[in-house]
Motif scaffolding. Sequence first.
Motif, PDB file in Angstrom:
ATOM      1  N   VAL A  46      32.286 -11.510  12.385  1.00  0.00           N
ATOM      2  CA  VAL A  46      30.858 -11.470  12.637  1.00  0.00           C
ATOM      3  C   VAL A  46      30.613 -11.497  14.142  1.00  0.00           C
ATOM      4  O   VAL A  46      31.143 -12.356  14.837  1.00  0.00           O
ATOM      5  CB  VAL A  46      30.143 -12.663  11.974  1.00  0.00           C
ATOM      6  N   GLN A  47      29.805 -10.575  14.599  1.00  0.00           N
ATOM      7  CA  GLN A  47      29.427 -10.574  16.011  1.00  0.00           C
ATOM      8  C   GLN A  47      27.953 -10.923  16.123  1.00  0.00           C
ATOM      9  O   GLN A  47      27.136 -10.488  15.314  1.00  0.00           O
ATOM     10  CB  GLN A  47      29.694  -9.204  16.632  1.00  0.00           C
ATOM     11  N   LEU A  48      27.642 -11.722  17.124  1.00  0.00           N
ATOM     12  CA  LEU A  48      26.280 -12.175  17.356  1.00  0.00           C
ATOM     13  C   LEU A  48      25.834 -11.733  18.738  1.00  0.00           C
ATOM     14  O   LEU A  48      26.566 -11.904  19.713  1.00  0.00           O
ATOM     15  CB  LEU A  48      26.187 -13.695  17.242  1.00  0.00           C
ATOM     16  N   GLN A  49      24.636 -11.188  18.817  1.00  0.00           N
ATOM     17  CA  GLN A  49      24.074 -10.739  20.088  1.00  0.00           C
ATOM     18  C   GLN A  49      22.794 -11.509  20.358  1.00  0.00           C
ATOM     19  O   GLN A  49      21.788 -11.316  19.673  1.00  0.00           O
ATOM     20  CB  GLN A  49      23.785  -9.242  20.034  1.00  0.00           C
ATOM     21  N   ALA A  50      22.850 -12.379  21.360  1.00  0.00           N
ATOM     22  CA  ALA A  50      21.689 -13.193  21.708  1.00  0.00           C
ATOM     23  C   ALA A  50      20.886 -12.528  22.820  1.00  0.00           C
ATOM     24  O   ALA A  50      21.442 -11.867  23.698  1.00  0.00           O
ATOM     25  CB  ALA A  50      22.138 -14.577  22.153  1.00  0.00           C
ATOM     26  N   SER A  59      23.816 -14.200   2.873  1.00  0.00           N
ATOM     27  CA  SER A  59      24.741 -15.068   2.164  1.00  0.00           C
ATOM     28  C   SER A  59      25.423 -16.070   3.075  1.00  0.00           C
ATOM     29  O   SER A  59      26.262 -16.833   2.640  1.00  0.00           O
ATOM     30  CB  SER A  59      25.799 -14.237   1.452  1.00  0.00           C
ATOM     31  N   MET A  60      25.065 -16.031   4.333  1.00  0.00           N
ATOM     32  CA  MET A  60      25.730 -16.901   5.286  1.00  0.00           C
ATOM     33  C   MET A  60      25.157 -18.300   5.206  1.00  0.00           C
ATOM     34  O   MET A  60      24.036 -18.511   4.789  1.00  0.00           O
ATOM     35  CB  MET A  60      25.601 -16.347   6.704  1.00  0.00           C
ATOM     36  N   LYS A  61      25.927 -19.186   5.632  1.00  0.00           N
ATOM     37  CA  LYS A  61      25.531 -20.575   5.680  1.00  0.00           C
ATOM     38  C   LYS A  61      24.779 -20.840   6.983  1.00  0.00           C
ATOM     39  O   LYS A  61      24.099 -19.973   7.483  1.00  0.00           O
ATOM     40  CB  LYS A  61      26.761 -21.426   5.465  1.00  0.00           C
ATOM     41  N   PRO A  62      24.836 -22.058   7.471  1.00  0.00           N
ATOM     42  CA  PRO A  62      23.944 -22.343   8.592  1.00  0.00           C
ATOM     43  C   PRO A  62      24.086 -21.413   9.794  1.00  0.00           C
ATOM     44  O   PRO A  62      25.166 -20.992  10.135  1.00  0.00           O
ATOM     45  CB  PRO A  62      24.305 -23.777   8.979  1.00  0.00           C
ATOM     46  N   MET A  63      22.975 -21.106  10.365  1.00  0.00           N
ATOM     47  CA  MET A  63      22.895 -20.431  11.642  1.00  0.00           C
ATOM     48  C   MET A  63      22.036 -21.297  12.540  1.00  0.00           C
ATOM     49  O   MET A  63      21.259 -22.114  12.062  1.00  0.00           O
ATOM     50  CB  MET A  63      22.251 -19.044  11.516  1.00  0.00           C
ATOM     51  N   VAL A 121      26.817 -18.907  13.817  1.00  0.00           N
ATOM     52  CA  VAL A 121      26.747 -18.780  12.369  1.00  0.00           C
ATOM     53  C   VAL A 121      28.044 -19.361  11.818  1.00  0.00           C
ATOM     54  O   VAL A 121      29.096 -19.270  12.454  1.00  0.00           O
ATOM     55  CB  VAL A 121      26.561 -17.311  11.928  1.00  0.00           C
ATOM     56  N   VAL A 122      27.949 -19.985  10.674  1.00  0.00           N
ATOM     57  CA  VAL A 122      29.120 -20.590  10.049  1.00  0.00           C
ATOM     58  C   VAL A 122      29.498 -19.774   8.822  1.00  0.00           C
ATOM     59  O   VAL A 122      28.770 -19.746   7.831  1.00  0.00           O
ATOM     60  CB  VAL A 122      28.851 -22.046   9.635  1.00  0.00           C
ATOM     61  N   VAL A 123      30.627 -19.082   8.899  1.00  0.00           N
ATOM     62  CA  VAL A 123      31.189 -18.358   7.771  1.00  0.00           C
ATOM     63  C   VAL A 123      32.667 -18.703   7.753  1.00  0.00           C
ATOM     64  O   VAL A 123      33.475 -18.063   8.416  1.00  0.00           O
ATOM     65  CB  VAL A 123      30.996 -16.835   7.896  1.00  0.00           C
ATOM     66  N   MET A 124      33.002 -19.741   7.049  1.00  0.00           N
ATOM     67  CA  MET A 124      34.362 -20.289   7.037  1.00  0.00           C
ATOM     68  C   MET A 124      34.687 -20.975   8.367  1.00  0.00           C
ATOM     69  O   MET A 124      35.458 -21.924   8.408  1.00  0.00           O
ATOM     70  CB  MET A 124      35.407 -19.210   6.733  1.00  0.00           C
ATOM     71  N   LYS A 125      34.157 -20.475   9.444  1.00  0.00           N
ATOM     72  CA  LYS A 125      34.330 -21.087  10.761  1.00  0.00           C
ATOM     73  C   LYS A 125      33.102 -20.733  11.599  1.00  0.00           C
ATOM     74  O   LYS A 125      32.257 -19.960  11.174  1.00  0.00           O
ATOM     75  CB  LYS A 125      35.591 -20.568  11.440  1.00  0.00           C
ATOM     76  N   TYR A 126      33.017 -21.315  12.779  1.00  0.00           N
ATOM     77  CA  TYR A 126      31.905 -21.014  13.673  1.00  0.00           C
ATOM     78  C   TYR A 126      32.159 -19.697  14.407  1.00  0.00           C
ATOM     79  O   TYR A 126      33.246 -19.453  14.928  1.00  0.00           O
ATOM     80  CB  TYR A 126      31.743 -22.120  14.719  1.00  0.00           C
ATOM     81  N   TYR A 127      31.134 -18.863  14.430  1.00  0.00           N
ATOM     82  CA  TYR A 127      31.103 -17.682  15.282  1.00  0.00           C
ATOM     83  C   TYR A 127      29.979 -17.883  16.289  1.00  0.00           C
ATOM     84  O   TYR A 127      28.917 -18.405  15.945  1.00  0.00           O
ATOM     85  CB  TYR A 127      30.847 -16.414  14.464  1.00  0.00           C
ATOM     86  N   TRP A 128      30.234 -17.434  17.517  1.00  0.00           N
ATOM     87  CA  TRP A 128      29.283 -17.704  18.597  1.00  0.00           C
ATOM     88  C   TRP A 128      28.785 -16.421  19.249  1.00  0.00           C
ATOM     89  O   TRP A 128      29.540 -15.453  19.403  1.00  0.00           O
ATOM     90  CB  TRP A 128      29.956 -18.559  19.680  1.00  0.00           C
TER      91      TRP A 128
END
Length: 113
Positions: free
Chosen positions: A1-5, A29-33, A96-103
């Motif tokens: 997962v890639q996140l663009q802030a 379907s993702m958990k916390p963001m 975002v948390v999908v099995m692990k944190y992505y930043w």
Amino acid sequence: VQLQASGGGLAQAGGSLRLSCAASRSITSMKPMGWYRQAPGKQRELVARITSTGSTNYSDSAKGRFTISRDNAKNTVYLQMNSLKPEDTAVYYCFVVVMKYYWGQGTQVTVSS
């Protein structure tokens, strides 16, 4: 997962900014963001988070001033920041948390007095 802030910048005390964080794929379907921030010389701290069902949590410093929301259709999470204070100055990171944190890459928020 890639996140663009995006959405950081310079604001005066009492002003507002809106941060956006776009995910590279569906977030329904993702958990916390949410958002962390890190000020110079300080540890990274949680600002706000939102679950896949829309439940929210805020840090004490963010309560009543910041609002986190998500638009699943746009795969985007937002952080509306009102009544900004100089102590809000920091680099803000979405996650975002999908099995692990992505930043995300971080976006600078600077609040002048």
